[in-house]
Design an enzyme around this catalytic site. Structure first.
Site, PDB file in Angstrom:
ATOM      1  CB  THR A 150       1.152   1.426  47.464  1.00  0.00           C
ATOM      2  OG1 THR A 150       2.561   1.510  47.268  1.00  0.00           O
ATOM      3  CG2 THR A 150       0.810   0.162  48.230  1.00  0.00           C
ATOM      4  CG  ASP A 151       4.439   3.633  43.410  1.00  0.00           C
ATOM      5  OD1 ASP A 151       4.567   3.611  44.644  1.00  0.00           O
ATOM      6  OD2 ASP A 151       5.364   3.369  42.624  1.00  0.00           O
ATOM      7  CE  LYS A 173       3.498   4.738  48.444  1.00  0.00           C
ATOM      8  NZ  LYS A 173       4.086   3.903  47.386  1.00  0.00           N
ATOM      9  CB  THR A 227       4.857  -3.946  46.633  1.00  0.00           C
ATOM     10  OG1 THR A 227       5.568  -2.935  45.935  1.00  0.00           O
ATOM     11  CG2 THR A 227       5.769  -4.530  47.685  1.00  0.00           C
ATOM     12  CE1 TYR A 262      10.183  -3.076  46.272  1.00  0.00           C
ATOM     13  CE2 TYR A 262       8.537  -4.266  45.006  1.00  0.00           C
ATOM     14  CZ  TYR A 262       8.928  -3.143  45.711  1.00  0.00           C
ATOM     15  OH  TYR A 262       8.069  -2.103  45.843  1.00  0.00           O
ATOM     16  CD  GLU A 320      -2.308  34.578  49.099  1.00  0.00           C
ATOM     17  OE1 GLU A 320      -1.319  35.290  48.916  1.00  0.00           O
ATOM     18  OE2 GLU A 320      -2.235  33.414  49.513  1.00  0.00           O
TER      19      GLU A 320
HETATM   20  N1  GLU Z   1       5.906   0.941  42.274  1.00  0.00           N
HETATM   21  C1  GLU Z   1       5.226  -0.280  42.577  1.00  0.00           C
HETATM   22  C2  GLU Z   1       3.727  -0.153  42.466  1.00  0.00           C
HETATM   23  O1  GLU Z   1       3.130   0.834  42.769  1.00  0.00           O
HETATM   24  C3  GLU Z   1       5.612  -0.802  43.887  1.00  0.00           C
HETATM   25  C4  GLU Z   1       5.105   0.025  45.022  1.00  0.00           C
HETATM   26  C5  GLU Z   1       4.032  -0.677  45.773  1.00  0.00           C
HETATM   27  O2  GLU Z   1       3.267  -1.484  45.270  1.00  0.00           O
HETATM   28  O3  GLU Z   1       3.982  -0.412  46.946  1.00  0.00           O
HETATM   29  O4  GLU Z   1       3.139  -1.121  42.085  1.00  0.00           O
END
Ligand code: GLU
Length: 328
Positions: A93-94, A166, A14, A27, A284
């Site tokens: 970020t994924d 995340k 992103t 997007y 456990e």
């Molecule tokens: N799914 C995309 C990725 O991880 C967009 C999410 C992001 O970058 O925050 O690149």
């Protein structure tokens, strides 16, 4: 020290995303070339020499071994280049926590290696991309960032790769540290570390492998039976990670099936589907009897990377594997 020279390795995400509208909902990730992002940062007047290389232009859901190999190679080259002071990896970020984990355990803790992403595309109103990038430049150019291992910069905080998780799908404050909170806080103008570097001079924990063996994650749920274990075994994984209930738990029949997986020579790591908390040995579940490894503070996706890298390095002794999960 003069103006720092920072190498930017771009993978997409992103932070390089474009919506085509400042108020659009949808997007596409990975649309902006790194040269444009570097020009945008330089227009801010940031005191750093930046040069960029595009490794990939993808959403990080599509990142894996084919991208990790050239990324690692470029970082090793930049670490060896005396003219380069720090390295930034722009990333979706994924899966940033998985890439960060892989790099962290296969690189020496010398010059800063900083992953950075964004939650809003570059052309969205209130985009966090350029700010996060400017923050990452400040971290990568700071002499006090050396010896801290791979880091992730998001939401004005600096997290260690091993801690970064995340936890939100859309907030710009999408990452948290567990078990440690941030190593420091950063803005484009300021950087405050909360403690000294703790890994100065440490070599890479593991060799970067030639390949990563298949390791599957088994997601536990109420009413689950052992059939899913059998289904995953048909993929012939070298090991399995349980995204378990609570402290890495699962129904009795599933745990029995997993003990048989261990008996067949495939390590099984018990992790948790819960966001935070440790999975400890013999609470456990009788790990000693079943031969399981407890993930401790690592979540399932980080556990998978650690297990893959250990298996690729020929490490199969359960006590040694447990010691590596115990280590931060
Ligand atoms: N799914 C995309 C990725 O991880 C967009 C999410 C992001 O970058 O925050 O690149």
């Amino acid at each position: 020290m003069g103006t720092p020279h920072i190498r930017i390795l771009a993978t997409g995400g992103t932070i390089a995303g474009s919506a085509g509208s400042a108020i659009g909902h949808g997007y596409r990730a990975g649309q902006v070339a790194i040269a444009d992002m570097v020009a945008g940062a330089q227009a801010l007047g940031i005191a750093a020499q930046l040069d960029g290389i595009d490794i990939a232009q993808v959403g990080s859901q599509d990142i894996g071994w084919p991208q990790w190999q050239p990324l690692h190679r470029h970082i090793v080259e930049a670490l060896a280049d005396e003219d380069i002071d720090g390295i930034i990896v722009t990333h979706g970020t994924d899966t940033a926590e998985e890439t960060a984990m892989l790099l962290d355990i296969t690189l020496p803790a010398g010059k800063p290696v900083v992953l950075v992403g964004a939650m809003r595309p570059a052309d969205a109103v209130g985009s966090d991309g350029l700010r996060n990038f400017a923050n990452a430049v400040r971290v990568a150019g700071d002499p006090a960032a050396h010896g801290r291992g791979v880091m992730l910069v998001m939401g004005d905080t600096v997290l260690a790769a091993s801690d970064a998780r995340k936890w939100a799908t859309a907030n710009i404050d999408a990452f948290r540290g567990y078990p440690r909170g941030p190593l420091g806080v950063v803005t484009p103008a300021t950087l405050d570390w909360f403690g000294p570097a703790d890994r100065t001079g440490n070599p890479a924990r593991f060799a970067f492998p030639d390949r990563l063996p298949r390791v599957e994650i088994l997601y536990a749920h109420a009413g689950m039976d052992e059939a899913t274990v059998g289904a995953l075994l048909r993929l012939d994984p070298a090991g399995m990670v349980l995204a378990g209930l609570g402290q890495g738990n699962a129904p009795r029949a599933v745990l029995s099936a997993l003990a048989e997986v261990v008996a067949s020579g495939r390590p099984v790591v018990r992790a948790s589907r819960v966001d935070e908390g440790s999975v400890d040995r013999n609470v456990e579940v009788d790990d000693d009897a079943a031969g399981f490894i407890a993930s401790r503070a690592y979540n399932p996706q980080k556990s998978r990377i650690l297990l893959q890298v250990m298996l690729a390095n020929g490490i199969t002794d359960p006590a040694r594997m447990q010691a590596e999960f115990d280590r931060r």
